[in-house]
Design a protein around this motif. Structure first.
Motif, mmCIF file in Angstrom:
data_model
loop_
_atom_site.group_PDB
_atom_site.id
_atom_site.type_symbol
_atom_site.label_atom_id
_atom_site.label_comp_id
_atom_site.label_asym_id
_atom_site.label_seq_id
_atom_site.Cartn_x
_atom_site.Cartn_y
_atom_site.Cartn_z
ATOM 1 N N UNK A 1 0.835 -1.206 0.000
ATOM 2 C CA UNK A 1 0.000 0.000 0.000
ATOM 3 C C UNK A 1 0.868 1.253 0.000
ATOM 4 N N UNK A 2 1.913 1.265 0.812
ATOM 5 C CA UNK A 2 2.797 2.434 0.849
ATOM 6 C C UNK A 2 3.468 2.666 -0.494
ATOM 7 N N UNK A 3 3.836 1.604 -1.184
ATOM 8 C CA UNK A 3 4.444 1.767 -2.513
ATOM 9 C C UNK A 3 3.434 2.363 -3.486
ATOM 10 N N UNK A 4 2.192 1.893 -3.438
ATOM 11 C CA UNK A 4 1.148 2.427 -4.320
ATOM 12 C C UNK A 4 0.957 3.919 -4.041
ATOM 13 N N UNK A 5 0.894 4.281 -2.780
ATOM 14 C CA UNK A 5 0.745 5.695 -2.412
ATOM 15 C C UNK A 5 1.941 6.498 -2.932
ATOM 16 N N UNK A 6 3.134 5.955 -2.757
ATOM 17 C CA UNK A 6 4.351 6.629 -3.240
ATOM 18 C C UNK A 6 4.299 6.827 -4.758
ATOM 19 N N UNK A 7 3.843 5.812 -5.482
ATOM 20 C CA UNK A 7 3.729 5.917 -6.937
ATOM 21 C C UNK A 7 2.753 7.025 -7.325
ATOM 22 N N UNK A 8 1.651 7.114 -6.624
ATOM 23 C CA UNK A 8 0.674 8.172 -6.904
ATOM 24 C C UNK A 8 1.249 9.556 -6.598
ATOM 25 N N UNK A 9 2.024 9.640 -5.532
ATOM 26 C CA UNK A 9 2.571 10.937 -5.117
ATOM 27 C C UNK A 9 3.761 11.388 -5.963
ATOM 28 N N UNK A 10 4.312 10.517 -6.780
ATOM 29 C CA UNK A 10 5.422 10.910 -7.659
ATOM 30 C C UNK A 10 4.977 11.945 -8.683
#
Length: 153
Positions: free
Chosen positions: A26-35
């Motif tokens: 989930x944190x990786x998905x959030x990080x991808x969105x925030x890029x």
């Protein structure tokens, strides 16, 4: 010490990377969105009205699900597609969490990636201890500040 390439090691041992935990996924998905926080992404159309079998097959081009599926790390870890059912299974999202984070009835037809990231953070509890600590600190300040003002005035 002898060094060998991973391909050579695979021939003599079962070498597999560790699977990501739910929180890491989930944190990786959030990080991808925030890029790319201003990227406009499409939400999923009123998923709560679809029967479960049909809901699992829902996908939308240029959606938060697409962002997750485009990531080679998440795909290698087991994300099967950018269909809602596969995303819910992989990220271990409940119907309510998926609805809150991804449905058009709450966010309109599109929204920026940062907003989807915040919805995912809110619904999955990945806001972290800092947010909770900050909230407690503000609450403590709100409770004690009037007493300090009374004592020192």
């Amino acid at each position: 010490m002898e060094h060998k390439h991973l391909d050579q090691l695979r021939s003599v041992a079962d070498v597999r990377p560790r699977s990501l935990t739910r929180q890491e996924r989930v944190e990786r998905w959030i990080e991808l969105l925030e890029r790319n926080p201003t990227r406009r992404l499409n939400s999923l159309g009123e998923i709560e009205y679809k029967p479960p079998a049909e809901r699992a097959l829902i996908r939308e081009d240029n959606s938060p699900l697409t962002v997750a599926y485009e990531d080679p790390v998440l795909r290698a870890d087991g994300l099967a597609s950018d269909r809602l059912g596969d995303v819910m299974n992989y990220f271990e999202l409940s119907d309510g969490q998926a609805h809150y984070a991804l449905c058009s009835c709450l966010s309109g037809r599109s929204m920026d990636a940062a907003s989807f990231a915040q919805r995912l953070r809110n619904t999955t509890g990945t806001a972290g201890w800092r947010s909770a600590a900050g909230a407690w600190a503000l609450a403590g300040l709100a409770v004690t500040l009037p007493g300090f003002i009374y004592l020192f005035n």
